[in-house]
Design an enzyme around this catalytic site. Structure first.
Site, mmCIF file in Angstrom:
data_model
loop_
_atom_site.group_PDB
_atom_site.id
_atom_site.type_symbol
_atom_site.label_atom_id
_atom_site.label_comp_id
_atom_site.label_asym_id
_atom_site.label_seq_id
_atom_site.Cartn_x
_atom_site.Cartn_y
_atom_site.Cartn_z
ATOM 1 N N PHE A 104 5.131 -18.726 11.753
ATOM 2 C CA PHE A 104 3.797 -18.473 11.236
ATOM 3 C C PHE A 104 3.332 -17.077 11.630
ATOM 4 O O PHE A 104 3.378 -16.706 12.808
ATOM 5 C CB PHE A 104 2.807 -19.511 11.784
ATOM 6 C CG PHE A 104 3.133 -20.921 11.403
ATOM 7 C CD1 PHE A 104 2.904 -21.376 10.112
ATOM 8 C CD2 PHE A 104 3.669 -21.807 12.335
ATOM 9 C CE1 PHE A 104 3.204 -22.687 9.759
ATOM 10 C CE2 PHE A 104 3.969 -23.115 11.992
ATOM 11 C CZ PHE A 104 3.730 -23.551 10.690
ATOM 12 N N PHE A 116 5.624 -18.732 16.509
ATOM 13 C CA PHE A 116 4.285 -18.282 16.161
ATOM 14 C C PHE A 116 4.118 -16.792 16.450
ATOM 15 O O PHE A 116 4.569 -16.304 17.494
ATOM 16 C CB PHE A 116 3.221 -19.014 17.008
ATOM 17 C CG PHE A 116 3.227 -20.501 16.894
ATOM 18 C CD1 PHE A 116 2.417 -21.151 15.981
ATOM 19 C CD2 PHE A 116 4.017 -21.274 17.735
ATOM 20 C CE1 PHE A 116 2.399 -22.536 15.894
ATOM 21 C CE2 PHE A 116 4.006 -22.661 17.665
ATOM 22 C CZ PHE A 116 3.194 -23.286 16.732
ATOM 23 N N ASP A 117 3.436 -16.095 15.560
ATOM 24 C CA ASP A 117 2.856 -14.804 15.895
ATOM 25 C C ASP A 117 1.657 -15.059 16.813
ATOM 26 O O ASP A 117 1.154 -16.185 16.891
ATOM 27 C CB ASP A 117 2.423 -14.091 14.611
ATOM 28 C CG ASP A 117 1.782 -12.745 14.866
ATOM 29 O OD1 ASP A 117 2.205 -12.044 15.817
ATOM 30 O OD2 ASP A 117 0.854 -12.378 14.124
ATOM 31 N N GLY A 118 1.192 -14.009 17.481
ATOM 32 C CA GLY A 118 0.066 -14.172 18.394
ATOM 33 C C GLY A 118 -1.274 -13.873 17.748
ATOM 34 O O GLY A 118 -2.035 -14.770 17.387
#
Length: 310
Positions: free
Chosen positions: A275, A162-164
């Site tokens: 993502f 995941f991106d943040g």
């Protein structure tokens, strides 16, 4: 072992992410719905090739090994703009590949996203950005997968990255960075290091994934491994760490890249899916791993509506 009484992780996917329907979609765009429907009926016994999400779906359903058939740990639901009639080829291919997909919604050209919430989906994956935006607006984590050859498995584990900002968290940091630059962003995060970030569109999915993951052993024995892959660097790391601690969420790995291209790191991690809200980062990852664009936040203005089939 996972709790048999716990709610399953529910992932809704479009038919064009599960199988390679690009030739059929091209026919639809060139000759229209009648030609498309006739083609699917005449080829309903021809098996479809796996699509970009096929390896991910197989790994997700593999988490049900050992669980009672009436209490799966993970459920995958098909959401399609096909009709049930033209969707028979899809069901035949699902049966051939032994995919335990029991529920589906065929909307026959109408937007299918209204059915995602009644199914209780934690995540929706599609090739059509407008359906994805509609799902996000309805409060469901969703991402657009670009048609591509499905990457090969490299790990027995299901690996999700995941991106943040604007994915797990809201886009507060991106807004500050765009308005004031990197120095303003660093100062903003430094002064708010002890203040938890607000949740982004994937907060609910991350919670559901964490509940599933927490039921398995920690470490290499777990069938699920997660990673945060963010452009943040010191000192913007501290607020992220404290926020996840506040939420009670475990991410196995955290990569603070300070602006380095994400693709090579995602390749090294072996992500089954990644993502991110940035189309630039999706392009960096595409071809190395399956990448899902999350059209959310300040980086994603509203786009025109298209005409999908799957």
């Amino acid at each position: 072992m996972p709790d048999a009484q716990a709610d399953p992780l529910i992932v809704a996917i479009s038919s064009r992410t599960l199988f390679d329907l690009e030739d059929s979609h091209t026919l639809f765009e060139r000759e229209g719905l009648d030609a498309y429907a006739a083609f699917q009926r005449s080829h309903e016994d021809d098996l479809l090739e796996p699509g970009v999400a096929f390896p991910l779906v197989r790994k997700l359903l593999g988490l049900n090994d050992g669980s009672p058939p009436d209490a799966p740990r993970v459920e995958v639901i098909l959401i399609s703009r096909n009709s049930a009639d033209t969707g028979l080829r899809i069901f035949n291919s699902i049966a051939h590949h032994g995919l335990s997909i029991r529920r589906a919604a065929f909307s026959n050209g109408a937007p299918p996203f209204p059915y995602i919430r009644p199914f209780g989906a934690d995540l929706f994956l599609s090739t059509h950005a407008e359906d994805v935006r509609s799902a996000l607006a309805a409060g469901v984590a969703a991402a657009t997968l670009l048609p591509a050859k499905a990457p090969q498995h490299r790990h027995d584990q299901l690996r999700i990255a995941f991106d943040g900002d604007a994915v797990i968290f809201d886009d507060e940091g991106e807004r500050v960075s765009r308005e004031g630059g990197l120095e303003a962003f660093a100062e903003h995060e430094r002064t708010r290091a002890g203040e938890p970030l607000s949740g982004g569109p994937f907060r609910g999915f991350l919670d559901a994934l964490h509940r599933l993951q927490a039921a398995f052993p920690i470490g290499e024995a777990s069938p699920i491994r997660t990673a945060l892959v963010t452009a943040r660097s010191v000192p913007a790391h501290e607020r992220v760490i404290r926020t996840l601690r506040e939420w009670g969420i475990r991410l196995d790995e955290a990569l603070f890249l300070g602006g380095r291209p994400k693709g090579p790191f995602l390749d090294a991690f072996g992500a089954d899916i990644f993502f991110d809200d940035s189309e630039h980062n999706i392009e960096s990852a595409r071809g190395l791993v399956t990448a899902g664009h999350v059209p959310h936040g300040i980086a994603n203005p509203v786009l025109p509506v298209g005409k999908p089939t799957g």
